[in-house]
Write a protein that holds these residues in place. Sequence first.
Motif: not given
Length: 670
Positions: A266-270, A442-444, A455-459, A616-617
């Motif tokens: 739902n929310h990704v930090v780049v 289960s988040a970052w 806070t993000a689901d993915h980074v 994490l990507w």
Amino acid sequence: MTQRSTDLPPLLALSAPSLTWDETSPHSDAFDDVYFSREDGRAETEHVFLGANHLPERFANWQHHRAFVIGETGFGTGLNMLCAWDCFEQHAQSTARLHLLSTEKFPLDRTSLERALSAWPSLAHYAQVLCAQWPEPVSGIHRLHLSDRVTLDLHFGDTTERLNLLDGQVDAWFLDGFAPAKNPAMWQPELFDAMAARSRPGATFATFTCAGVVKRGLKAAGFSWQKVPGFGRKREMLAGYIDTPPKDTRRQSTPWFMPPTVKPANHVVVIGAGMAGCSVAAALAKRGIKVTVIERDVPGAGGSGNRQGALYVKLAAETNNQSRFYLSGLLYSQRWLSQQAFTSPQETPLWQPCGVVQLALSDKEATRQQRFMARHPLPEAVVSAQSETLSELVGLPVTAGHGLFYPQAGWVRPKLLCKHLLQHANITLHHGEVANLQPHDSAWQVELASGETLTADHVVVANASLANRFEQTAALPLQQVRGQVSEMKLPEGVQGPQRVVCAGGYVSPPVEGVLTFGASFMPNNATSDVTTADHQRNIDELRQTLPEWVATLETAGVALSPDTLAGRAAVRAASPDKSPYAGPVPHADAWQQDYVALQKDASNVPDTQGEHHSGLWISTAHGSRGLSSAPLCAEVIASRLCDDPMPLELTLVDHLHPGRRIISALIRAQ
């Protein structure tokens, strides 16, 4: 030697089919069969493929975050795919996405495609979008963004071969192609096995034929089928499904590359607003995901901040995975940039597809280029060998006797492009510097140096040479490479090159009277001050590349010296093998423990799936070719994160995997 299903076939230019036309209806001379029914091809498509796969109902009820995926065996004129697109637009909810993938061994040329699709005025808008992006006939995967919600992957090559290389799963199959009696080579057991292996549980199929070879092949592969009413004069056809597809065993010898299970986003930090970060953010935002881009400076800083950047690649004479990726990246970037380009005459164009000339300044390089062309028969619209016409192409005197011409390449305004990519309603730019990454519930949690926490689901880590500064990414080797470009104001009436010219460095066509050339290459150097020494290196390189033109400049009174030049220096990141990192971040300690047996025997592969830092990507190590690599790497990450089919063959996806250096280091320890 027997070719494995994951081995890439030779890189080829594919042949267009020989056609006989009945007005707008093409007939294949090779297969003595029609591409679509002369009675009503669209009605047949809607009955056979859309209706028998229950697509209107399935589109209307689609609630998943991922795209609905349709796979097709034989693109032909594209009629089936355009009808599916139209059906999706009519029935799907506004948040749904559609992913089309289709194989084609003999792709039509653009003129023939336009002629065939002109038979369906009701599909004219869709046909126009498709034809505008129609790729050159190069074997491989060509990703086309038909709209913000619809993607088409064209897999050019043999159908079975292409499906064996597909990294993705299908919800509904259009089992199409010339009739089994006309094209028996396609309708083989291997085709149905490949379809089954690439299916999701419950995937459906439909086909116009009831031939015995098809019924037997489908059943043996695990599909259940039944006869249903056919279209027109065809009394019956087949439709069915597969409950439990076979397990994908292609990564048994490389279990570390097995993709991780991905949680919804739902929310990704780049982290990083250069080309790598901005292209990832744009790819995710287009898929409906909220993205926060964190940048400590401004968008397009660092290596993405130059006035001009060259879109070009240098392909190896011997085919390898790195060259295959960069060619795919170049072709993708050309289409992608054309879609990004501003259309308003009041706005500055983001890029110019002026073409790139790659000069051979030595006998060794000339021989290498000749060997490359002999072993890679690519279309002239992609690359061609040039000799006598080099001066005419460049628009200036050229002393080199040989060169390669990439007519669809050119130059880009990278800083402006980065800013443009962030202008999306789903993207928020946040100024700050990331100090730490912490998994939490289960988040970052992304901790900034200011003390703020997001806070993000993915980074996605995309901050170039700083990408391995975090605890989770520290095991990924990165080399810092300093590069400086030089800028010179050309006198009135003095013409620069009309195309990008590359040799040891590059020089671009002037912009607003300013010539940009360079760039210096200083490995293991993290300084960004503009230096006289690097200006001199760039001058020396320019003299070697275009000696007669430089002499003309000096005769005209241009003082070509470091003191007269402006410039800019930045630090880029490179990997030891010079390919980018794009994908999930491996848990390095776990990999080194789980695969320690490789140190003694590289053939002793444990049956253990690679462990990754969930959510994490990373996209980094693009070096000086980021314009050719970053946009496609963004699609690699966004596709995996969103559970879409991948834009590259499985072999190339694994080639980009960030954990590859951990495995190679273990094996080298032997």
